[in-house]
Design a protein around this motif. Structure first.
Motif, mmCIF file in Angstrom:
data_model
loop_
_atom_site.group_PDB
_atom_site.id
_atom_site.type_symbol
_atom_site.label_atom_id
_atom_site.label_comp_id
_atom_site.label_asym_id
_atom_site.label_seq_id
_atom_site.Cartn_x
_atom_site.Cartn_y
_atom_site.Cartn_z
ATOM 1 N N ALA A 9 0.812 -1.217 0.000
ATOM 2 C CA ALA A 9 0.000 0.000 0.000
ATOM 3 C C ALA A 9 0.844 1.265 0.000
ATOM 4 O O ALA A 9 0.370 2.333 -0.385
ATOM 5 C CB ALA A 9 -0.941 0.006 1.205
ATOM 6 N N LEU A 10 2.114 1.169 0.401
ATOM 7 C CA LEU A 10 2.992 2.333 0.324
ATOM 8 C C LEU A 10 3.074 2.855 -1.105
ATOM 9 O O LEU A 10 3.175 4.067 -1.336
ATOM 10 C CB LEU A 10 4.393 1.963 0.819
ATOM 11 C CG LEU A 10 4.573 1.700 2.314
ATOM 12 C CD1 LEU A 10 5.974 1.153 2.591
ATOM 13 C CD2 LEU A 10 4.340 2.969 3.119
ATOM 14 N N VAL A 11 3.016 1.926 -2.059
ATOM 15 C CA VAL A 11 3.063 2.313 -3.467
ATOM 16 C C VAL A 11 1.664 2.600 -4.011
ATOM 17 O O VAL A 11 1.427 3.622 -4.647
ATOM 18 C CB VAL A 11 3.755 1.232 -4.312
ATOM 19 C CG1 VAL A 11 3.651 1.549 -5.800
ATOM 20 C CG2 VAL A 11 5.215 1.104 -3.905
ATOM 21 N N SER A 12 0.731 1.704 -3.740
ATOM 22 C CA SER A 12 -0.617 1.865 -4.301
ATOM 23 C C SER A 12 -1.303 3.133 -3.801
ATOM 24 O O SER A 12 -2.112 3.732 -4.508
ATOM 25 C CB SER A 12 -1.479 0.635 -3.985
ATOM 26 O OG SER A 12 -1.677 0.496 -2.589
ATOM 27 N N GLN A 13 -0.950 3.563 -2.584
ATOM 28 C CA GLN A 13 -1.509 4.798 -2.039
ATOM 29 C C GLN A 13 -0.602 6.009 -2.275
ATOM 30 O O GLN A 13 -0.828 7.074 -1.715
ATOM 31 C CB GLN A 13 -1.784 4.625 -0.544
ATOM 32 C CG GLN A 13 -2.841 3.572 -0.257
ATOM 33 C CD GLN A 13 -3.065 3.352 1.235
ATOM 34 O OE1 GLN A 13 -2.534 4.060 2.092
ATOM 35 N NE2 GLN A 13 -3.878 2.354 1.560
ATOM 36 N N GLN A 14 0.420 5.796 -3.086
ATOM 37 C CA GLN A 14 1.350 6.856 -3.497
ATOM 38 C C GLN A 14 2.021 7.555 -2.309
ATOM 39 O O GLN A 14 2.219 8.764 -2.296
ATOM 40 C CB GLN A 14 0.639 7.877 -4.383
ATOM 41 C CG GLN A 14 0.178 7.290 -5.719
ATOM 42 C CD GLN A 14 -0.308 8.340 -6.696
ATOM 43 O OE1 GLN A 14 -0.983 9.282 -6.319
ATOM 44 N NE2 GLN A 14 0.040 8.165 -7.958
ATOM 45 N N VAL A 15 2.396 6.736 -1.324
ATOM 46 C CA VAL A 15 3.207 7.252 -0.220
ATOM 47 C C VAL A 15 4.661 7.376 -0.662
ATOM 48 O O VAL A 15 5.360 8.319 -0.298
ATOM 49 C CB VAL A 15 3.099 6.330 1.020
ATOM 50 C CG1 VAL A 15 3.990 6.830 2.154
ATOM 51 C CG2 VAL A 15 1.645 6.238 1.479
ATOM 52 N N GLU A 30 9.944 -14.096 1.381
ATOM 53 C CA GLU A 30 9.015 -13.344 0.533
ATOM 54 C C GLU A 30 9.727 -12.072 0.104
ATOM 55 O O GLU A 30 10.096 -11.239 0.944
ATOM 56 C CB GLU A 30 7.754 -12.992 1.319
ATOM 57 C CG GLU A 30 6.677 -12.294 0.526
ATOM 58 C CD GLU A 30 5.741 -13.254 -0.176
ATOM 59 O OE1 GLU A 30 5.104 -12.829 -1.165
ATOM 60 O OE2 GLU A 30 5.624 -14.416 0.255
ATOM 61 N N ARG A 31 9.940 -11.911 -1.202
ATOM 62 C CA ARG A 31 10.723 -10.778 -1.694
ATOM 63 C C ARG A 31 10.004 -10.161 -2.882
ATOM 64 O O ARG A 31 9.622 -10.863 -3.824
ATOM 65 C CB ARG A 31 12.112 -11.270 -2.092
ATOM 66 C CG ARG A 31 12.950 -10.247 -2.807
ATOM 67 C CD ARG A 31 14.365 -10.766 -3.049
ATOM 68 N NE ARG A 31 14.410 -12.163 -3.416
ATOM 69 C CZ ARG A 31 15.503 -12.922 -3.365
ATOM 70 N NH1 ARG A 31 16.622 -12.410 -2.931
ATOM 71 N NH2 ARG A 31 15.467 -14.174 -3.754
ATOM 72 N N ARG A 32 9.864 -8.823 -2.868
ATOM 73 C CA ARG A 32 9.151 -8.158 -3.955
ATOM 74 C C ARG A 32 9.759 -6.789 -4.262
ATOM 75 O O ARG A 32 10.362 -6.149 -3.396
ATOM 76 C CB ARG A 32 7.669 -7.976 -3.609
ATOM 77 C CG ARG A 32 6.918 -9.282 -3.420
ATOM 78 C CD ARG A 32 5.441 -9.053 -3.214
ATOM 79 N NE ARG A 32 4.769 -10.267 -2.776
ATOM 80 C CZ ARG A 32 3.468 -10.349 -2.474
ATOM 81 N NH1 ARG A 32 2.705 -9.269 -2.586
ATOM 82 N NH2 ARG A 32 2.939 -11.483 -2.080
ATOM 83 N N GLN A 33 9.545 -6.375 -5.493
ATOM 84 C CA GLN A 33 9.914 -5.030 -5.944
ATOM 85 C C GLN A 33 8.693 -4.446 -6.640
ATOM 86 O O GLN A 33 8.155 -5.046 -7.567
ATOM 87 C CB GLN A 33 11.102 -5.100 -6.896
ATOM 88 C CG GLN A 33 11.564 -3.753 -7.424
ATOM 89 C CD GLN A 33 12.826 -3.899 -8.263
ATOM 90 O OE1 GLN A 33 13.804 -4.488 -7.831
ATOM 91 N NE2 GLN A 33 12.779 -3.383 -9.490
ATOM 92 N N VAL A 34 8.264 -3.276 -6.176
ATOM 93 C CA VAL A 34 7.007 -2.697 -6.642
ATOM 94 C C VAL A 34 7.190 -1.208 -6.919
ATOM 95 O O VAL A 34 7.903 -0.513 -6.194
ATOM 96 C CB VAL A 34 5.895 -2.874 -5.577
ATOM 97 C CG1 VAL A 34 4.556 -2.367 -6.106
ATOM 98 C CG2 VAL A 34 5.780 -4.320 -5.131
ATOM 99 N N GLY A 35 6.546 -0.717 -7.973
ATOM 100 C CA GLY A 35 6.480 0.719 -8.190
ATOM 101 C C GLY A 35 7.530 1.271 -9.135
ATOM 102 O O GLY A 35 8.081 0.559 -9.979
ATOM 103 N N LEU A 36 7.801 2.553 -8.975
ATOM 104 C CA LEU A 36 8.641 3.319 -9.894
ATOM 105 C C LEU A 36 9.894 3.843 -9.199
ATOM 106 O O LEU A 36 9.988 3.845 -7.967
ATOM 107 C CB LEU A 36 7.850 4.511 -10.439
ATOM 108 C CG LEU A 36 6.585 4.199 -11.229
ATOM 109 C CD1 LEU A 36 5.768 5.470 -11.433
ATOM 110 C CD2 LEU A 36 6.930 3.553 -12.568
ATOM 111 N N ASN A 37 10.808 4.308 -10.027
ATOM 112 C CA ASN A 37 11.981 4.998 -9.501
ATOM 113 C C ASN A 37 11.650 6.464 -9.202
ATOM 114 O O ASN A 37 11.925 6.955 -8.114
ATOM 115 C CB ASN A 37 13.122 4.899 -10.519
ATOM 116 C CG ASN A 37 14.475 5.292 -9.956
ATOM 117 O OD1 ASN A 37 14.568 5.836 -8.866
ATOM 118 N ND2 ASN A 37 15.528 5.024 -10.701
ATOM 119 N N THR A 38 11.055 7.147 -10.170
ATOM 120 C CA THR A 38 10.740 8.567 -9.987
ATOM 121 C C THR A 38 9.317 8.888 -10.423
ATOM 122 O O THR A 38 8.748 8.223 -11.283
ATOM 123 C CB THR A 38 11.690 9.463 -10.805
ATOM 124 O OG1 THR A 38 11.525 9.166 -12.201
ATOM 125 C CG2 THR A 38 13.132 9.254 -10.407
#
Length: 328
Positions: A9-15, A30-38
């Protein structure tokens, strides 16, 4: 798993623009990479195996581990007086333990600090006065680990960051961890003025001190922080480990009578069974928790300072995620 959802949710809620995170136990990772750099000035993708500016995680992965190595070798002790190695620091009461539990009471304010050269900053740091908070208050600052790094330099006759590479990073096989990253591999952060930084340490004091900074400056991938965490959990066998397992176990208690307590270099939290958990954060958007008793760890790496430094939403979310980890 609700904890994983909360982190996503840190990414999905644009935190934050993006995160790399891991939850590990004795038999599961459990390992994941989510979202954008900038987000700004335009959206860009995260590198395949991004290096994060670890900020103050440098203190625990690097400087603290070197100090513990020296304590094992009986070169130092937790009660070594700072003035023994830094004679310009004249208060004989302050020990290594005070520096690394943030109970030294050293006044942190330096006028026009950001305008000083590295050499000038060091001269100012070693002459800072000790206040009435000495051994009475836990007050987190960079000053203690920076001074501790200068002590390491006195012993090794090398920059503290070179010592960290030799004593910690190489023996543990942290192959991407570095103080001199290739910019294109790095997650972008932002300076206080909003300028994007890539492969340049975000912390102003670390910029000034360069290789002489023991409080920040390390860049690393999620894989490296996972491997370090596995070492701290006792899940890896390292031929020439920087510190012994017995030393790691001793960290899971307070090294100061000042409440609520603090370990040597590490902060402490307590899980739902009342057992100590090692914890530390990094200003750029990182946090690491190591629960030795329950053989698990949580790693969250992000660039919460992009595009703006003052990201209070992240701090609130971080606290909620940690509480879930401790109580689950």
């Amino acid at each position: 798993m609700y904890l994983i959802d909360k982190i996503n949710a840190l990414v999905s809620q644009q935190v934050v623009p993006g995160i790399s995170f891991a939850y590990l136990t004795a038999d599961h990772l459990e390992r994941r990479q989510v979202g954008l750099n900038t987000w700004l000035p335009q959206e860009t993708a995260l590198p395949a195996n991004p290096l994060y500016d670890l900020a103050s995680l440098t203190k625990v992965i690097g400087t603290t581990t070197v100090l513990l190595h020296l304590i094992e070798q009986r070169v130092l002790s937790t009660e070594t007086a700072i003035c023994q190695y830094l004679p310009e620091f004249t208060d004989k009461r302050v020990t290594l333990r005070h520096l690394m539990t943030h109970t030294s009471g050293i006044q942190g304010y330096i006028p026009q600090r950001d305008c000083l050269s590295g050499r000038e900053l060091i001269k100012a740091l070693v002459k800072l006065p000790v206040t009435s908070n000495f051994n009475q208050v836990i007050k987190y600052t960079d000053t203690g680990p920076i001074l501790a790094g200068l002590i390491i330099e006195k012993i090794y006759h090398q920059p503290v960051q070179s010592v960290i590479e030799q004593v910690v990073l190489q023996p543990l096989g942290l192959t991407t961890a570095t103080f001199q990253p290739q910019p294109h591999n790095c997650v972008i952060t932002s300076s206080k003025t909003g300028k994007n930084l890539q492969g340049v340490v975000q912390d102003p004091k670390a910029q000034q001190l360069g290789c002489h900074c023991g409080s920040a400056g390390l860049f690393a991938s999620l894989n490296d922080v996972i491997r370090f965490s596995q070492f701290m959990l006792g899940q890896l066998t390292i031929t020439q480990a920087p510190i012994q397992d017995a030393t790691i176990k001793k960290l899971f208690h307070s090294f100061t009578p000042v409440l609520p307590g603090r370990s040597f270099g590490w902060d402490l939290r307590w899980n739902c069974l009342g057992e100590a958990v090692l914890y530390h954060t990094g200003y750029t958007g990182n946090f690491l928790a190591i629960d030795r008793q329950r053989q698990r760890a949580l790693i969250v790496l992000s660039n919460r300072v992009h595009p703006f430094n003052n990201n209070q939403r992240f701090l609130s979310a971080r606290n909620a995620i940690m509480e879930l980890f401790l109580q689950s």
